[in-house]
Scaffold this active site. Structure first.
Site, mmCIF file in Angstrom:
data_model
loop_
_atom_site.group_PDB
_atom_site.id
_atom_site.type_symbol
_atom_site.label_atom_id
_atom_site.label_comp_id
_atom_site.label_asym_id
_atom_site.label_seq_id
_atom_site.Cartn_x
_atom_site.Cartn_y
_atom_site.Cartn_z
ATOM 1 N N LYS A 1 0.773 -1.307 0.014
ATOM 2 C CA LYS A 1 0.137 0.052 0.093
ATOM 3 C C LYS A 1 0.918 1.205 -0.085
ATOM 4 O O LYS A 1 2.087 1.314 0.643
ATOM 5 C CB LYS A 1 -0.942 0.136 1.040
ATOM 6 C CG LYS A 1 -0.263 0.099 2.625
ATOM 7 C CD LYS A 1 -0.228 1.720 2.932
ATOM 8 C CE LYS A 1 0.714 1.724 4.321
ATOM 9 N NZ LYS A 1 1.632 2.728 4.170
ATOM 10 N N ASP A 40 -2.438 -0.895 9.976
ATOM 11 C CA ASP A 40 -2.489 -1.107 8.516
ATOM 12 C C ASP A 40 -3.187 -2.353 7.812
ATOM 13 O O ASP A 40 -3.322 -2.725 6.732
ATOM 14 C CB ASP A 40 -1.278 -1.032 7.788
ATOM 15 C CG ASP A 40 -0.744 0.496 7.850
ATOM 16 O OD1 ASP A 40 -1.341 1.367 8.183
ATOM 17 O OD2 ASP A 40 0.563 0.398 7.723
#
Ligand code: ATP
Length: 296
Positions: free
Chosen positions: A11, A138
């Site tokens: 990401k 995350d």
């Protein structure tokens, strides 16, 4: 023997707004997570205990004991489901470690998805996401991929539409940056400033929805960049090189040290990656696209 494989993307943060420190020690965040086409693979087969074997270019930088986030994830899932089952995990690491690309979180999400299937649990997304949030801020996004606004510690997610594929170059650096250290440096740098509540501008979401790369370029922002640059001043050279080579914009990804550059299209991204790799300002440069999906 049954083997389940999950393919989990890295990401980047298109926008990372870091608010004040909360009473639990975490910072309040508002961010736009965006998964890109650089993947780790997590494979799981039945075993008595949870173990991991790491392969791939970043295996040497990844712990292969119980501190590995994939192992912690599989154990957390077994505990949550009150199972005694184990799994032999194989993590193939293509995502650089401690790079601001959430590779460890990706592996944790991959282990949750693979073990959920392997053990026949079929947990609803909300329960997997609750286990994920216990493993790291995350990890819930890593379960979903795509593009999403994250608030709270980053674990509260709202998917956002992206009107057209986006083309990026990831410029990696030798040696990682520790996320807690980057946050500590940011706190030092801001000790005499009033820190506003974190927010994602509506214009950014509009630019994403319409696929307007010029508008998006002007809105990319990372509050942690200042701290990452203070800890690793050479990243300034990488950002300058990317802009001089024609990137629409460049910022540090997450807590760094990877720098991300937005390109107008796939051809420009390819040329930018070649130019950055030759510039001597980064360890490697890779053209990727987003948003990327999680594969199982
Ligand atoms: P984030 O942006 O989510 O804080 P990052 O991308 O900067 O993370 P990671 O690659 O996730 O960093 O690694 C952070 C730390 O986690 C490393 O120091 C590493 O030793 C440890 N770690 C544990 N398991 C893993 C894993 N499977 N892959 C990568 N790192 C792992």
């Amino acid at each position: 023997m049954l083997q389940v494989i999950a393919r989990v993307p890295a990401k980047i943060n298109l926008m990372l707004s870091v608010g004040p420190v909360r009473s639990d020690g975490f910072h309040e965040l508002a961010t736009v997570f965006h998964a890109v086409s650089l993947y780790d693979e997590v494979a799981a087969v039945h075993a008595d205990a949870v173990t991991v074997h790491v392969t791939g270019p970043y295996a040497g930088h990844t712990p292969a004991d119980e501190s590995n986030l994939a192992v912690r994830a599989a154990r957390a899932l077994a505990r949550r489901a009150r199972l005694r089952s184990g799994a032999q995990l194989r993590v193939h690491k293509e995502i650089p470690v401690a790079a601001g690309l959430a590779g460890g979180s990706a592996d944790a999400a991959g282990a949750l998805l693979a073990c959920d299937r392997l053990w026949g649990l079929k947990l609803p997304e909300s329960r997997l996401s609750a286990v994920a949030a216990g493993l790291g801020s995350d990890v819930p996004f890593a379960l979903t991929g795509g593009t999403a606004v994250g608030t709270g510690r980053g674990e509260r997610l709202r998917p956002v539409p992206v009107g057209a594929p986006l083309h990026w170059v990831l410029a990696t650096a030798d040696g990682g940056l520790s996320t807690p250290e980057v946050y500590r440096r940011l706190d030092d740098l801001r000790s005499d400033r009033k820190v506003p509540a974190p927010a994602v501008p509506g214009e950014l979401l509009a630019a994403l929805a319409s696929g307007d790369v010029d508008a998006l370029a002007a809105l990319l922002h990372n509050d942690l960049q200042e701290a990452a640059l203070a800890l690793r001043p050479a990243l300034g050279d990488t950002l300058r090189a990317g802009r001089e080579l024609g990137a629409l914009a460049g910022i540090v990804s997450g807590s760094g040290p990877t720098c991300i550059f937005l390109a107008r299209d796939g051809m420009s991204a390819g040329a930018l990656a070649v130019g950055l790799a030759a510039s001597g300002t980064c360890a490697s440069a890779l053209a990727v696209t987003g948003p990327a999906a999680v594969g199982t």
